[in-house]
Enzyme design. Structure first.
Site, PDB file in Angstrom:
ATOM      1  N   ARG A 243       0.832  -1.220   0.000  1.00  0.00           N
ATOM      2  CA  ARG A 243       0.000   0.000   0.000  1.00  0.00           C
ATOM      3  C   ARG A 243       0.866   1.270   0.000  1.00  0.00           C
ATOM      4  O   ARG A 243       0.970   1.962  -1.002  1.00  0.00           O
ATOM      5  CB  ARG A 243      -0.940  -0.011   1.230  1.00  0.00           C
ATOM      6  CG  ARG A 243      -2.093   0.983   1.129  1.00  0.00           C
ATOM      7  CD  ARG A 243      -1.738   2.410   1.449  1.00  0.00           C
ATOM      8  NE  ARG A 243      -1.196   2.591   2.795  1.00  0.00           N
ATOM      9  CZ  ARG A 243      -0.636   3.713   3.197  1.00  0.00           C
ATOM     10  NH1 ARG A 243      -0.536   4.754   2.403  1.00  0.00           N
ATOM     11  NH2 ARG A 243      -0.150   3.801   4.428  1.00  0.00           N
ATOM     12  N   ASP A 244       1.537   1.534   1.081  1.00  0.00           N
ATOM     13  CA  ASP A 244       2.324   2.766   1.212  1.00  0.00           C
ATOM     14  C   ASP A 244       3.435   2.821   0.170  1.00  0.00           C
ATOM     15  O   ASP A 244       3.790   3.893  -0.328  1.00  0.00           O
ATOM     16  CB  ASP A 244       2.927   2.828   2.623  1.00  0.00           C
ATOM     17  CG  ASP A 244       3.454   4.202   2.995  1.00  0.00           C
ATOM     18  OD1 ASP A 244       3.318   5.126   2.178  1.00  0.00           O
ATOM     19  OD2 ASP A 244       4.022   4.340   4.085  1.00  0.00           O
TER      20      ASP A 244
ATOM     21  N   ASN B  71       9.922   4.377   2.845  1.00  0.00           N
ATOM     22  CA  ASN B  71       9.791   3.782   4.170  1.00  0.00           C
ATOM     23  C   ASN B  71      11.058   2.979   4.460  1.00  0.00           C
ATOM     24  O   ASN B  71      11.780   2.580   3.547  1.00  0.00           O
ATOM     25  CB  ASN B  71       8.614   2.808   4.159  1.00  0.00           C
ATOM     26  CG  ASN B  71       7.306   3.494   3.868  1.00  0.00           C
ATOM     27  OD1 ASN B  71       6.738   4.146   4.725  1.00  0.00           O
ATOM     28  ND2 ASN B  71       6.827   3.367   2.641  1.00  0.00           N
TER      29      ASN B  71
ATOM     30  N   HIS C  92      10.406   6.877   7.967  1.00  0.00           N
ATOM     31  CA  HIS C  92      10.925   6.981   6.609  1.00  0.00           C
ATOM     32  C   HIS C  92      12.420   7.256   6.701  1.00  0.00           C
ATOM     33  O   HIS C  92      12.899   7.800   7.689  1.00  0.00           O
ATOM     34  CB  HIS C  92      10.205   8.099   5.840  1.00  0.00           C
ATOM     35  CG  HIS C  92       8.866   7.664   5.319  1.00  0.00           C
ATOM     36  ND1 HIS C  92       8.463   7.893   4.040  1.00  0.00           N
ATOM     37  CD2 HIS C  92       7.850   6.996   5.913  1.00  0.00           C
ATOM     38  CE1 HIS C  92       7.236   7.393   3.858  1.00  0.00           C
ATOM     39  NE2 HIS C  92       6.842   6.852   4.984  1.00  0.00           N
TER      40      HIS C  92
ATOM     41  N   CYS D 136       6.627  10.179  -0.332  1.00  0.00           N
ATOM     42  CA  CYS D 136       5.469  11.031  -0.116  1.00  0.00           C
ATOM     43  C   CYS D 136       5.447  12.095  -1.204  1.00  0.00           C
ATOM     44  O   CYS D 136       6.328  12.942  -1.253  1.00  0.00           O
ATOM     45  CB  CYS D 136       5.500  11.676   1.272  1.00  0.00           C
ATOM     46  SG  CYS D 136       4.058  12.716   1.575  1.00  0.00           S
TER      47      CYS D 136
HETATM   48 ZN    ZN Z   1       5.269   5.569   4.972  1.00  0.00          ZN
END
Ligand code: ZN
Length: 310
Positions: A15-16, A249, A209, A240
């Site tokens: 997901r991220d 991450n 992160h 991001c």
């Molecule tokens: Zn993240």
């Protein structure tokens, strides 16, 4: 032999990580990735986001991915739920856990979801009610908890205000996000200690992160302060888009290696984890950000092969 203390890795890569990839990660490969991660022993996986397909085209196949994965007993599959529409999608899926998110910084929240953080929090009430009624659990992200690229330092009270609402909503675990990699170890220790003391009933997780190379040191600082759940992303995928220069991450491979290296039990089979990373590498045709995926199997897991070439 002493039983080793456990830490839990919460995998956010599908997901991220994948949400920021410009090339579409094919649906069947996403399903394969999630199954490989579960096979590697990860017991918590954030599979996808029920976000509007136009907002995040990379995850426009969330329903298909959730329908395609082979759910393993003992694994909690989470999905990100940004709004009521997303909640409907998540309720129709086999997701065990719904993840809510809001920024501790007003400016970042505006840029991220185009609303005030008060409105974000208000919007969670109905989602939380429906989720709990349907027997799902709740996780809540506090984005930019350690600093905001627009506002700078984030007061602890801003984080507490969100945790208060999460506690009221029945969120069982809040994840403190260092979305743009601004945290440092003493700050992490201090903040985590205070929050663990103030919210004894709520689980806390850390989400770092590696934008300035401090992701793993911060994770260890959070561990020393009492956190036992760590978010990480296979291959270090992610970033991001609303914060320039914010890189991925912390990689799951390196996070597992860190904790196993100091004698903790992550429950992860490292060879199988490397297989999941290999899939990401092949599909994206790119180098992974994780160090241990390049250096090979670490020493803490006995191996028949010789891997220590200097
Ligand atoms: Zn993240």
């Amino acid at each position: 032999m002493n039983k080793r203390e456990k830490v839990t890795i919460y995998e956010v890569g599908p997901r991220d990580g994948l949400q920021y990839e410009s090339q579409f990660f094919p649906t069947e490969q996403k399903i394969k990735l999630v199954d490989l991660l579960a096979d590697a022993g990860l017991t918590r996986i954030e599979v996808t986001s029920f976000v509007h397909p136009k907002a995040v085209p990379a995850l426009s196949d969330s329903a298909q991915v959730m329908a395609g994965i082979k759910k393993r007993p003992g694994v909690t599959y989470s999905v990100l739920v940004p709004n009521m529409k997303g909640c409907e999608g998540a309720l129709a899926s086999q997701a065990d856990e719904f993840a809510l998110f809001v920024s501790a910084s007003q400016t970042h929240n505006q840029k991220n979801v185009a609303m005030s953080l008060e409105d974000s929090l208000k919007g969670f009430t109905e989602i939380a009610r429906l989720a709990l009624e349907a027997g799902r659990t709740l996780r809540g992200y506090v984005i930019t908890a350690f600093g905001c690229p627009h506002e700078g330092a984030v007061p602890l009270d801003s984080v507490r205000r969100i945790l208060d609402v999460y506690a009221e909503l029945g969120v069982r675990e809040a994840s403190l996000g260092d979305t743009t990699g601004m945290a440092n170890p003493p700050q992490v220790k201090d903040m985590v200690r205070r929050l663990l003391e103030a919210y004894p009933g709520m689980g806390l997780a850390a989400h770092f992160h590696d934008s300035r190379g401090l992701g793993l040191v911060n994770s260890y600082a959070a561990f020393e302060a009492g956190i036992r759940v760590f978010d990480s992303s296979i291959g270090g995928l992610g970033g991001c888009p609303f914060a320039k220069g914010a890189s991925g991450n912390i990689p799951t491979e390196d996070t597992v290696n860190l904790f196993e290296e100091v004698g903790l039990d992550t429950g992860v089979d490292f060879d199988k984890l490397l297989k999941a990373g290999q899939l990401v590498k092949e599909v994206l045709d790119a180098e992974l950000a994780s160090n241990t995926s390049k250096s090979g199997r670490p020493n803490w897991q006995p191996s028949g092969e010789e891997t220590n070439h200097c």
